[in-house]
Design a protein around this motif. Structure first.
Motif, mmCIF file in Angstrom:
data_model
loop_
_atom_site.group_PDB
_atom_site.id
_atom_site.type_symbol
_atom_site.label_atom_id
_atom_site.label_comp_id
_atom_site.label_asym_id
_atom_site.label_seq_id
_atom_site.Cartn_x
_atom_site.Cartn_y
_atom_site.Cartn_z
ATOM 1 N N HIS A 164 0.825 -1.203 0.000
ATOM 2 C CA HIS A 164 0.000 0.000 0.000
ATOM 3 C C HIS A 164 0.863 1.259 0.000
ATOM 4 C CE1 HIS A 164 -3.166 2.842 0.839
ATOM 5 N NE2 HIS A 164 -2.514 3.255 1.915
ATOM 6 N N HIS A 165 1.842 1.316 0.902
ATOM 7 C CA HIS A 165 2.709 2.493 0.985
ATOM 8 C C HIS A 165 3.635 2.611 -0.228
ATOM 9 C CE1 HIS A 165 1.734 1.810 5.348
ATOM 10 N NE2 HIS A 165 1.402 3.072 5.190
ATOM 11 N N ALA A 166 4.020 1.470 -0.798
ATOM 12 C CA ALA A 166 4.958 1.487 -1.911
ATOM 13 C C ALA A 166 4.359 2.124 -3.161
ATOM 14 C CB ALA A 166 5.426 0.070 -2.222
ATOM 15 N N ARG A 167 3.060 2.171 -3.249
ATOM 16 C CA ARG A 167 2.444 2.807 -4.415
ATOM 17 C C ARG A 167 2.531 4.334 -4.318
ATOM 18 N NH1 ARG A 167 0.393 -1.395 -7.073
ATOM 19 N NH2 ARG A 167 -0.514 -3.144 -5.926
ATOM 20 N N GLU A 168 2.816 4.842 -3.134
ATOM 21 C CA GLU A 168 2.907 6.282 -2.924
ATOM 22 C C GLU A 168 4.339 6.805 -3.004
ATOM 23 O OE1 GLU A 168 1.209 6.742 0.907
ATOM 24 O OE2 GLU A 168 -0.786 6.011 0.311
ATOM 25 N N ARG A 169 5.302 6.012 -2.516
ATOM 26 C CA ARG A 169 6.700 6.447 -2.481
ATOM 27 C C ARG A 169 7.581 5.221 -2.297
ATOM 28 N NH1 ARG A 169 8.263 6.299 2.905
ATOM 29 N NH2 ARG A 169 6.531 6.194 4.404
ATOM 30 N N ARG A 223 16.811 6.941 0.193
ATOM 31 C CA ARG A 223 15.621 7.684 0.614
ATOM 32 C C ARG A 223 15.451 8.972 -0.191
ATOM 33 N NH1 ARG A 223 12.950 5.828 4.988
ATOM 34 N NH2 ARG A 223 11.728 7.732 4.980
ATOM 35 N N SER A 224 16.547 9.628 -0.547
ATOM 36 C CA SER A 224 16.464 10.959 -1.154
ATOM 37 C C SER A 224 16.618 10.956 -2.674
ATOM 38 C CB SER A 224 17.513 11.886 -0.534
ATOM 39 O OG SER A 224 18.819 11.424 -0.797
ATOM 40 N N GLU A 225 17.378 10.027 -3.228
ATOM 41 C CA GLU A 225 17.674 10.029 -4.665
ATOM 42 C C GLU A 225 16.793 8.995 -5.375
ATOM 43 O OE1 GLU A 225 21.905 9.890 -5.508
ATOM 44 O OE2 GLU A 225 22.342 10.887 -3.600
ATOM 45 N N ARG A 267 10.280 0.478 -6.252
ATOM 46 C CA ARG A 267 9.443 1.132 -5.243
ATOM 47 C C ARG A 267 9.709 0.597 -3.844
ATOM 48 N NH1 ARG A 267 8.675 5.466 -6.601
ATOM 49 N NH2 ARG A 267 6.837 5.705 -5.266
ATOM 50 N N VAL A 268 10.264 -0.606 -3.763
ATOM 51 C CA VAL A 268 10.603 -1.212 -2.485
ATOM 52 C C VAL A 268 12.063 -1.655 -2.528
ATOM 53 C CG1 VAL A 268 10.162 -3.112 -0.861
ATOM 54 C CG2 VAL A 268 8.252 -2.001 -2.046
ATOM 55 N N VAL A 269 12.800 -1.319 -1.481
ATOM 56 C CA VAL A 269 14.179 -1.786 -1.327
ATOM 57 C C VAL A 269 14.246 -2.586 -0.035
ATOM 58 C CG1 VAL A 269 16.605 -1.164 -1.125
ATOM 59 C CG2 VAL A 269 15.078 0.215 -2.557
ATOM 60 N N ILE A 270 14.556 -3.866 -0.158
ATOM 61 C CA ILE A 270 14.722 -4.733 1.007
ATOM 62 C C ILE A 270 16.205 -4.819 1.312
ATOM 63 C CG2 ILE A 270 14.355 -7.037 1.961
ATOM 64 C CD1 ILE A 270 12.122 -7.378 -0.163
ATOM 65 N N VAL A 271 16.604 -4.278 2.447
ATOM 66 C CA VAL A 271 18.005 -4.349 2.871
ATOM 67 C C VAL A 271 18.119 -5.512 3.840
ATOM 68 C CG1 VAL A 271 19.943 -3.104 3.871
ATOM 69 C CG2 VAL A 271 18.191 -1.858 2.590
ATOM 70 N N GLU A 272 19.014 -6.441 3.531
ATOM 71 C CA GLU A 272 19.107 -7.689 4.278
ATOM 72 C C GLU A 272 20.460 -7.787 4.966
ATOM 73 O OE1 GLU A 272 21.070 -11.304 4.527
ATOM 74 O OE2 GLU A 272 20.720 -10.925 2.389
ATOM 75 N N ASP A 285 11.383 2.177 6.831
ATOM 76 C CA ASP A 285 9.938 2.342 6.976
ATOM 77 C C ASP A 285 9.303 1.137 7.671
ATOM 78 O OD1 ASP A 285 9.439 4.868 5.286
ATOM 79 O OD2 ASP A 285 10.609 3.590 3.944
ATOM 80 N N HIS A 286 9.830 -0.035 7.402
ATOM 81 C CA HIS A 286 9.362 -1.270 8.023
ATOM 82 C C HIS A 286 10.575 -2.088 8.459
ATOM 83 C CE1 HIS A 286 5.253 -0.572 6.709
ATOM 84 N NE2 HIS A 286 5.703 -0.386 5.478
ATOM 85 N N THR A 287 10.459 -2.743 9.604
ATOM 86 C CA THR A 287 11.561 -3.574 10.097
ATOM 87 C C THR A 287 11.046 -4.975 10.405
ATOM 88 O OG1 THR A 287 11.214 -2.825 12.389
ATOM 89 C CG2 THR A 287 12.817 -1.611 11.054
ATOM 90 N N ILE A 288 11.823 -5.960 9.978
ATOM 91 C CA ILE A 288 11.468 -7.368 10.151
ATOM 92 C C ILE A 288 12.670 -8.080 10.762
ATOM 93 C CG2 ILE A 288 10.750 -9.493 8.983
ATOM 94 C CD1 ILE A 288 9.923 -7.518 6.615
ATOM 95 N N MET A 289 12.419 -8.909 11.756
ATOM 96 C CA MET A 289 13.443 -9.768 12.325
ATOM 97 C C MET A 289 13.071 -11.212 12.030
ATOM 98 S SD MET A 289 16.239 -10.328 14.123
ATOM 99 C CE MET A 289 16.620 -8.769 14.937
ATOM 100 N N VAL A 290 13.970 -11.938 11.379
ATOM 101 C CA VAL A 290 13.762 -13.367 11.159
ATOM 102 C C VAL A 290 14.795 -14.107 11.997
ATOM 103 C CG1 VAL A 290 15.175 -13.317 9.051
ATOM 104 C CG2 VAL A 290 13.629 -15.230 9.465
ATOM 105 N N THR A 291 14.346 -15.086 12.755
ATOM 106 C CA THR A 291 15.231 -15.745 13.699
ATOM 107 C C THR A 291 14.872 -17.219 13.820
ATOM 108 O OG1 THR A 291 16.208 -15.567 15.920
ATOM 109 C CG2 THR A 291 13.826 -15.192 15.728
#
Length: 207
Positions: free
Chosen positions: A14-19, A94-96, A125-130, A149-155
């Motif tokens: 939803h958010h990725a369609r905006e920015r 975020r800026s470029e 539109r989405v960058v997943i940094v792993e 914008d969103h944070t996920i922990m996988v463990t």
């Protein structure tokens, strides 16, 4: 895992369609971060949301620097990364948003990073940094966590992480004793640090 991927996709799209959205996918070594990142990228792409996965490992310090500093045996610990360089990359992502942003990629065959080996383009539109330490509760790393914008922990349980990490080294033709030594002397220390010293994530997944 499929249900988690669907839930993450719904959270992000939803958010990725905006920015452009930056997502941190953190977790200890052996937790399954890369697998989850690839699956999430495919799920978002199926929704016509172009996504790029940026591994933190491109910011490994070179072995020559690690040897000079006496850190080669601890390669993969937080102090063996160019955390300031990673922060600059995230700020640029975020800026470029209207131009290509290049980033380094770690080459496991040579155990070194290749500069500007891949890119995030305006279409992403989405960058997943792993990476292991994206939510680490320590100086500078905390500043990085704030850029997502969103944070996920996988463990996973430490015993399971240890089993996977030993198997990883066995798959690279290490003997059983060598694999156990590598895990006990470095990998498991890093895993324990991530599990015990990370900031709370928006969502935690146990694989």
């Amino acid at each position: 895992m499929d249900a988690s991927i669907q839930r993450l996709s719904e959270l992000i799209k939803h958010h990725a369609r905006e920015r452009r959205i930056l997502v941190a996918l953190a977790g200890p070594p052996g937790a399954g971060k890369s697998t989850l990142a690839d699956s999430l990228k495919k799920a978002l792409s199926a929704e016509n949301i172009q996504t790029q996965v940026v591994p933190m490992d491109g910011f490994h310090l070179d072995d020559a620097i690690l040897v000079e500093r006496g850190l080669r045996p601890r390669k993969g610990a937080p102090k063996t990364y160019d955390v300031a360089g990673l922060k600059v990359l995230l700020e640029r992502l975020r800026s470029e948003t209207a131009s290509d942003v290049f980033y380094p990629v770690f080459d496991r065959a040579t155990e070194s990073s290749r500069a500007a080996a891949d890119k995030v383009g305006p279409e992403h539109r989405v960058v997943i940094v792993e990476g292991n330490y994206l939510l680490l509760d320590e100086p500078v790393w905390r500043d990085i966590a704030a850029l997502f914008d969103h944070t996920i922990m996988v463990t996973a349980p430490l015993a399971e992480l240890q089993r996977r990490l030993v198997q990883r080294w066995l798959n690279h033709d290490y003997s059983a004793d060598e694999a156990q030594e590598k895990v006990a002397g470095n990998d498991l220390l890093n895993a324990e640090l991530v599990v015990t010293r990370s900031l709370a994530a928006d969502l935690t997944i146990e694989d």
